[in-house]
Write a protein that holds these residues in place. Structure first.
Motif, PDB file in Angstrom:
ATOM      1  N   ASP A  14      43.677 101.943 -21.573  1.00  0.00           N
ATOM      2  CA  ASP A  14      43.027 101.920 -20.267  1.00  0.00           C
ATOM      3  C   ASP A  14      43.951 102.597 -19.273  1.00  0.00           C
ATOM      4  O   ASP A  14      45.166 102.342 -19.260  1.00  0.00           O
ATOM      5  CB  ASP A  14      42.747 100.486 -19.817  1.00  0.00           C
ATOM      6  CG  ASP A  14      41.639  99.833 -20.620  1.00  0.00           C
ATOM      7  OD1 ASP A  14      40.728 100.563 -21.051  1.00  0.00           O
ATOM      8  OD2 ASP A  14      41.680  98.612 -20.814  1.00  0.00           O
ATOM      9  N   ALA A  15      43.375 103.450 -18.428  1.00  0.00           N
ATOM     10  CA  ALA A  15      44.175 104.208 -17.471  1.00  0.00           C
ATOM     11  C   ALA A  15      43.446 104.300 -16.139  1.00  0.00           C
ATOM     12  O   ALA A  15      42.231 104.149 -16.064  1.00  0.00           O
ATOM     13  CB  ALA A  15      44.451 105.602 -18.011  1.00  0.00           C
ATOM     14  N   ARG A  16      44.218 104.594 -15.130  1.00  0.00           N
ATOM     15  CA  ARG A  16      43.656 104.823 -13.792  1.00  0.00           C
ATOM     16  C   ARG A  16      43.464 106.326 -13.641  1.00  0.00           C
ATOM     17  O   ARG A  16      44.417 107.068 -13.412  1.00  0.00           O
ATOM     18  CB  ARG A  16      44.602 104.278 -12.728  1.00  0.00           C
ATOM     19  CG  ARG A  16      44.726 102.745 -12.806  1.00  0.00           C
ATOM     20  CD  ARG A  16      45.776 102.230 -11.889  1.00  0.00           C
ATOM     21  NE  ARG A  16      47.036 102.905 -12.214  1.00  0.00           N
ATOM     22  CZ  ARG A  16      48.220 102.558 -11.784  1.00  0.00           C
ATOM     23  NH1 ARG A  16      48.346 101.547 -10.976  1.00  0.00           N
ATOM     24  NH2 ARG A  16      49.303 103.207 -12.134  1.00  0.00           N
ATOM     25  N   ILE A  17      42.222 106.750 -13.831  1.00  0.00           N
ATOM     26  CA  ILE A  17      41.919 108.180 -13.789  1.00  0.00           C
ATOM     27  C   ILE A  17      40.554 108.393 -13.164  1.00  0.00           C
ATOM     28  O   ILE A  17      39.634 107.608 -13.395  1.00  0.00           O
ATOM     29  CB  ILE A  17      41.991 108.812 -15.197  1.00  0.00           C
ATOM     30  CG1 ILE A  17      41.825 110.326 -15.097  1.00  0.00           C
ATOM     31  CG2 ILE A  17      41.005 108.164 -16.145  1.00  0.00           C
ATOM     32  CD1 ILE A  17      42.221 111.066 -16.353  1.00  0.00           C
ATOM     33  N   GLY A  18      40.446 109.431 -12.373  1.00  0.00           N
ATOM     34  CA  GLY A  18      39.155 109.812 -11.824  1.00  0.00           C
ATOM     35  C   GLY A  18      39.215 110.046 -10.337  1.00  0.00           C
ATOM     36  O   GLY A  18      40.020 109.452  -9.617  1.00  0.00           O
ATOM     37  N   ILE A  19      38.345 110.899  -9.892  1.00  0.00           N
ATOM     38  CA  ILE A  19      38.299 111.280  -8.485  1.00  0.00           C
ATOM     39  C   ILE A  19      37.222 110.520  -7.711  1.00  0.00           C
ATOM     40  O   ILE A  19      37.259 110.459  -6.480  1.00  0.00           O
ATOM     41  CB  ILE A  19      38.131 112.813  -8.373  1.00  0.00           C
ATOM     42  CG1 ILE A  19      38.642 113.303  -7.035  1.00  0.00           C
ATOM     43  CG2 ILE A  19      36.707 113.236  -8.648  1.00  0.00           C
ATOM     44  CD1 ILE A  19      39.002 114.765  -7.021  1.00  0.00           C
ATOM     45  N   ALA A  61      55.599 107.661 -25.484  1.00  0.00           N
ATOM     46  CA  ALA A  61      55.598 108.660 -24.404  1.00  0.00           C
ATOM     47  C   ALA A  61      54.171 108.961 -23.939  1.00  0.00           C
ATOM     48  O   ALA A  61      53.921 109.088 -22.733  1.00  0.00           O
ATOM     49  CB  ALA A  61      56.291 109.935 -24.872  1.00  0.00           C
ATOM     50  N   ILE A  62      53.234 109.068 -24.868  1.00  0.00           N
ATOM     51  CA  ILE A  62      51.837 109.328 -24.507  1.00  0.00           C
ATOM     52  C   ILE A  62      51.281 108.178 -23.672  1.00  0.00           C
ATOM     53  O   ILE A  62      50.690 108.387 -22.610  1.00  0.00           O
ATOM     54  CB  ILE A  62      50.968 109.554 -25.767  1.00  0.00           C
ATOM     55  CG1 ILE A  62      51.358 110.848 -26.475  1.00  0.00           C
ATOM     56  CG2 ILE A  62      49.478 109.565 -25.401  1.00  0.00           C
ATOM     57  CD1 ILE A  62      50.729 111.016 -27.851  1.00  0.00           C
ATOM     58  N   VAL A  63      51.481 106.950 -24.143  1.00  0.00           N
ATOM     59  CA  VAL A  63      50.966 105.781 -23.426  1.00  0.00           C
ATOM     60  C   VAL A  63      51.591 105.688 -22.038  1.00  0.00           C
ATOM     61  O   VAL A  63      50.889 105.476 -21.040  1.00  0.00           O
ATOM     62  CB  VAL A  63      51.205 104.484 -24.236  1.00  0.00           C
ATOM     63  CG1 VAL A  63      50.899 103.250 -23.403  1.00  0.00           C
ATOM     64  CG2 VAL A  63      50.375 104.492 -25.515  1.00  0.00           C
ATOM     65  N   GLU A  64      52.895 105.870 -21.951  1.00  0.00           N
ATOM     66  CA  GLU A  64      53.571 105.789 -20.659  1.00  0.00           C
ATOM     67  C   GLU A  64      53.045 106.848 -19.687  1.00  0.00           C
ATOM     68  O   GLU A  64      52.772 106.563 -18.521  1.00  0.00           O
ATOM     69  CB  GLU A  64      55.076 105.950 -20.839  1.00  0.00           C
ATOM     70  CG  GLU A  64      55.851 105.784 -19.553  1.00  0.00           C
ATOM     71  CD  GLU A  64      57.339 105.874 -19.790  1.00  0.00           C
ATOM     72  OE1 GLU A  64      57.931 106.890 -19.343  1.00  0.00           O
ATOM     73  OE2 GLU A  64      57.893 104.965 -20.416  1.00  0.00           O
ATOM     74  N   GLU A  65      52.889 108.066 -20.165  1.00  0.00           N
ATOM     75  CA  GLU A  65      52.421 109.145 -19.295  1.00  0.00           C
ATOM     76  C   GLU A  65      50.998 108.888 -18.805  1.00  0.00           C
ATOM     77  O   GLU A  65      50.659 109.214 -17.664  1.00  0.00           O
ATOM     78  CB  GLU A  65      52.506 110.484 -20.035  1.00  0.00           C
ATOM     79  CG  GLU A  65      52.458 111.682 -19.147  1.00  0.00           C
ATOM     80  CD  GLU A  65      53.631 111.805 -18.182  1.00  0.00           C
ATOM     81  OE1 GLU A  65      53.396 112.318 -17.069  1.00  0.00           O
ATOM     82  OE2 GLU A  65      54.761 111.395 -18.512  1.00  0.00           O
ATOM     83  N   CYS A  66      50.170 108.294 -19.635  1.00  0.00           N
ATOM     84  CA  CYS A  66      48.773 108.049 -19.270  1.00  0.00           C
ATOM     85  C   CYS A  66      48.591 106.838 -18.370  1.00  0.00           C
ATOM     86  O   CYS A  66      47.556 106.720 -17.712  1.00  0.00           O
ATOM     87  CB  CYS A  66      47.924 107.866 -20.528  1.00  0.00           C
ATOM     88  SG  CYS A  66      47.663 109.377 -21.462  1.00  0.00           S
ATOM     89  N   THR A  67      49.564 105.937 -18.340  1.00  0.00           N
ATOM     90  CA  THR A  67      49.365 104.680 -17.618  1.00  0.00           C
ATOM     91  C   THR A  67      50.311 104.473 -16.437  1.00  0.00           C
ATOM     92  O   THR A  67      50.205 103.470 -15.749  1.00  0.00           O
ATOM     93  CB  THR A  67      49.506 103.484 -18.579  1.00  0.00           C
ATOM     94  OG1 THR A  67      50.807 103.491 -19.173  1.00  0.00           O
ATOM     95  CG2 THR A  67      48.436 103.514 -19.664  1.00  0.00           C
ATOM     96  N   GLN A  68      51.208 105.397 -16.176  1.00  0.00           N
ATOM     97  CA  GLN A  68      52.205 105.164 -15.129  1.00  0.00           C
ATOM     98  C   GLN A  68      51.674 105.318 -13.705  1.00  0.00           C
ATOM     99  O   GLN A  68      52.217 104.734 -12.778  1.00  0.00           O
ATOM    100  CB  GLN A  68      53.426 106.045 -15.346  1.00  0.00           C
ATOM    101  CG  GLN A  68      53.197 107.521 -15.112  1.00  0.00           C
ATOM    102  CD  GLN A  68      54.448 108.329 -15.383  1.00  0.00           C
ATOM    103  OE1 GLN A  68      55.529 107.788 -15.554  1.00  0.00           O
ATOM    104  NE2 GLN A  68      54.306 109.637 -15.420  1.00  0.00           N
TER     105      GLN A  68
END
Length: 122
Positions: A14-19, A61-68
């Motif tokens: 789950d990530a915080r993404i979107g405009i 690294a992938i998870v960290e980059e997507c969720t930071q």
């Protein structure tokens, strides 16, 4: 130089993404597919994880980059992930990252963006 390919298939997070406004207020699921080509620099020793690139570190690294932090565009996130992997792991020769939003539309399984980058020959 010969290469080995590490593959991640549908890493879910789950990530915080979107405009859009509702995307700014909550996380949403993402699926990440990755193909990472690694230079084979030495023979594999079946008893020594240090003779290969530990894919647990790549996943981290992938998870960290997507969720930071919140990212507006999926295009930006795919490039950030690819750049991070190339920066953090010198043995990586090429990276193909596909990030998909499975909840974006009700009439398709997911919508996503794919980025492919290679390291310049030394």
């Amino acid at each position: 130089m010969p290469t080995r390919r590490i593959i991640f298939n549908r890493l879910a997070l789950d990530a915080r993404i979107g405009i859009l406004e509702h995307e700014r207020r909550a996380t949403q699921p993402l699926h990440i597919d990755a193909e990472i080509d690694v230079d084979i620099q030495r023979q594999v020793d079946d008893h020594d994880i240090h003779t290969v690139l530990d894919y647990r570190q790549i996943r981290e690294a992938i998870v960290e980059e997507c969720t930071q932090a919140h990212v507006n565009l999926i295009e930006t996130l795919t490039e950030q992930v690819a750049d991070r992997l190339m920066r953090d792991f010198s043995e990586i020769r090429a990276v193909r990252i596909r990030i998909s939003k499975p909840m974006a539309f009700s009439d398709c399984a997911a919508v996503g963006v794919e980025t492919f980058i290679t390291r310049s020959p030394s």
